[in-house]
Design an enzyme around this catalytic site. Structure first.
Site, short mmCIF file in Angstrom:
data_model
loop_
_atom_site.label_atom_id
_atom_site.label_comp_id
_atom_site.label_asym_id
_atom_site.label_seq_id
_atom_site.Cartn_x
_atom_site.Cartn_y
_atom_site.Cartn_z
CE1 TYR A 292 -4.29 1.53 0.57
CE2 TYR A 292 -2.95 3.12 1.74
CZ TYR A 292 -4.14 2.77 1.14
OH TYR A 292 -5.19 3.66 1.11
CE1 TYR A 342 -4.78 5.26 -1.76
CE2 TYR A 342 -6.51 6.90 -1.65
CZ TYR A 342 -5.71 5.96 -1.03
OH TYR A 342 -5.84 5.73 0.31
#
Length: 387
Positions: A292, A342
């Site tokens: 991440y 994103y």
């Protein structure tokens, strides 16, 4: 009366379908429309009819819900549904919940999804008044308005304690951008990044510059999860869910983690202990990782938390092309949140599946194991996928 132990989820379920929409700064469709398109694409990829879907999992921050999605795609009776919290920290947990449902016979075909219009939609962090009734009331008045501000504080401490430099953060940004340059679906496709561009870019929240922060994009993605037995008959090579975990450390507060004795050991450390404990794999067995990357600093912190290097060595780990294709740990091979899109980390999951199928635009040769992680700094989750 003797009790029979509940079955575990190790290799009991697999991701057999993946789907996504385009990614862009602005897309005209609604979040619901984008979600349905991604889900139907994932089902078609798996060769499964929408009427067979009986489980859903998504995020508490997802604007679309399973009731509307089920009606819109033509699902059958739904016997399992869940939502996971903490924004990007919940991405891998959606798959874990479906794997659990399938492994315990609560469902047979599960769909996880995330749809966002963050590029064209409102910026929630600008509305500070809504945050004041929360624990943020103690920090917002002093300028910690956004996640970027909180991670900037954490990054500064990391730099101070362990000598992490902006060049280490650049290594992360560059690896993600280089992979995005190979991925036609990435927002940053054919937009190279240089060290000079990075070092002279504007600050977002010092020491984090423009290229240390993830993109703001519109788009949606979805995955289909079924039993390992059924997975063998689906259209594509399955990505087996070998291990899954969630983590919320004791006394955890938030991204800056003020009240812990050690703010630099965040939720990834707790999640990792549980993840590896259930697995037949170790960090040395991982061929490719999707970690991440809402902010570059989360990568070296996560490398330490998940055991790829020792405490304080995450910055040094990024040196000498370690994160590039052919390096020690090829990372975020679609471009990740920094350079593909994103969507709260869900694209990291689908990219992990592509690597195990052998269909990534930045394919790691013979990749058979993949670590996928969710947001570090918040209660989080992770997956170990294998082919």
């Amino acid at each position: 009366m003797a009790r029979t132990a509940a079955p575990g989820i190790k290799d009991a379920a697999a991701i057999v379908g993946i789907g996504q929409t385009a990614f862009a700064k602005q897309l005209p469709e609604s979040e619901k429309t984008l979600a349905c398109r991604a889900i139907l694409s994932a089902l078609a990829d798996a060769g499964i009819e929408p009427s067979e879907v009986d489980a859903f999992a998504s995020y508490t921050m997802e604007e679309t819900d399973e009731v509307e999605i089920a009606k819109s795609i033509g699902a059958g009776d739904v016997t399992y549904f869940s939502k996971t919290g903490y924004g990007g920290g919940g991405s891998c947990a959606t798959i874990a919940h479906l794997a659990t449902a399938v492994a315990t016979n609560q469902a047979s075909v599960g769909v996880a999804w995330r749809s966002r219009k963050r590029g064209s939609g409102p910026r929630p962090w600008r509305d500070t008044t809504t945050q004041l009734p929360t624990p943020a009331q103690w920090t917002r008045p002093f300028g910690l308005l956004r996640p970027a501000d909180e991670i900037a504080m954490l990054t500064r401490r990391y730099m101070h304690e362990y000598g992490v430099t902006r060049d280490h953060l650049f290594n992360v940004a560059l690896a993600c951008r280089n992979r995005a340059n190979q991925n036609p679906s990435a927002v940053m496709y054919e937009r190279p990044l240089t060290r000079d561009m990075y070092m002279t870019s504007r600050w977002i929240s010092e020491p984090l510059c423009l290229y240390d922060n993830c993109l703001e994009t519109d788009g949606a993605l979805a995955c289909v999860v079924v039993s390992a037995e059924r997975a063998r008959d689906c259209r594509h090579k399955p990505a087996y869910i070998h291990s899954a975990a969630q983590g919320l450390p004791a006394q955890h507060h938030g991204m800056v983690n003020y009240w812990n004795d050690d703010p630099l050991t965040g939720p990834s450390w707790t999640t990792a202990r549980h993840l590896w404990k259930q697995a037949d794999l170790t960090p040395a067995d991982i061929d490719v990782a999707q970690i991440y990357d809402a902010f570059t600093a989360l990568i070296p912190l996560s490398l330490e938390g998940y055991g790829f290097c020792a405490r304080g060595e995450g910055g040094a780990f990024t040196e000498r092309g370690a994160l590039e294709t052919g390096g020690r740990l090829p990372l975020n091979t679609s471009g990740g949140g920094l350079s593909e899109a994103y969507v709260h980390g869900f694209n990291l999951i689908t990219e992990g599946v592509k690597q195990l199928r052998g269909t990534s635009t930045a394919q790691v040769p013979n990749a058979s194991t993949c670590l996928v992680t969710a947001g570090e700094g918040v209660p989080t989750s992770a997956l170990l996928l294998r082919s």
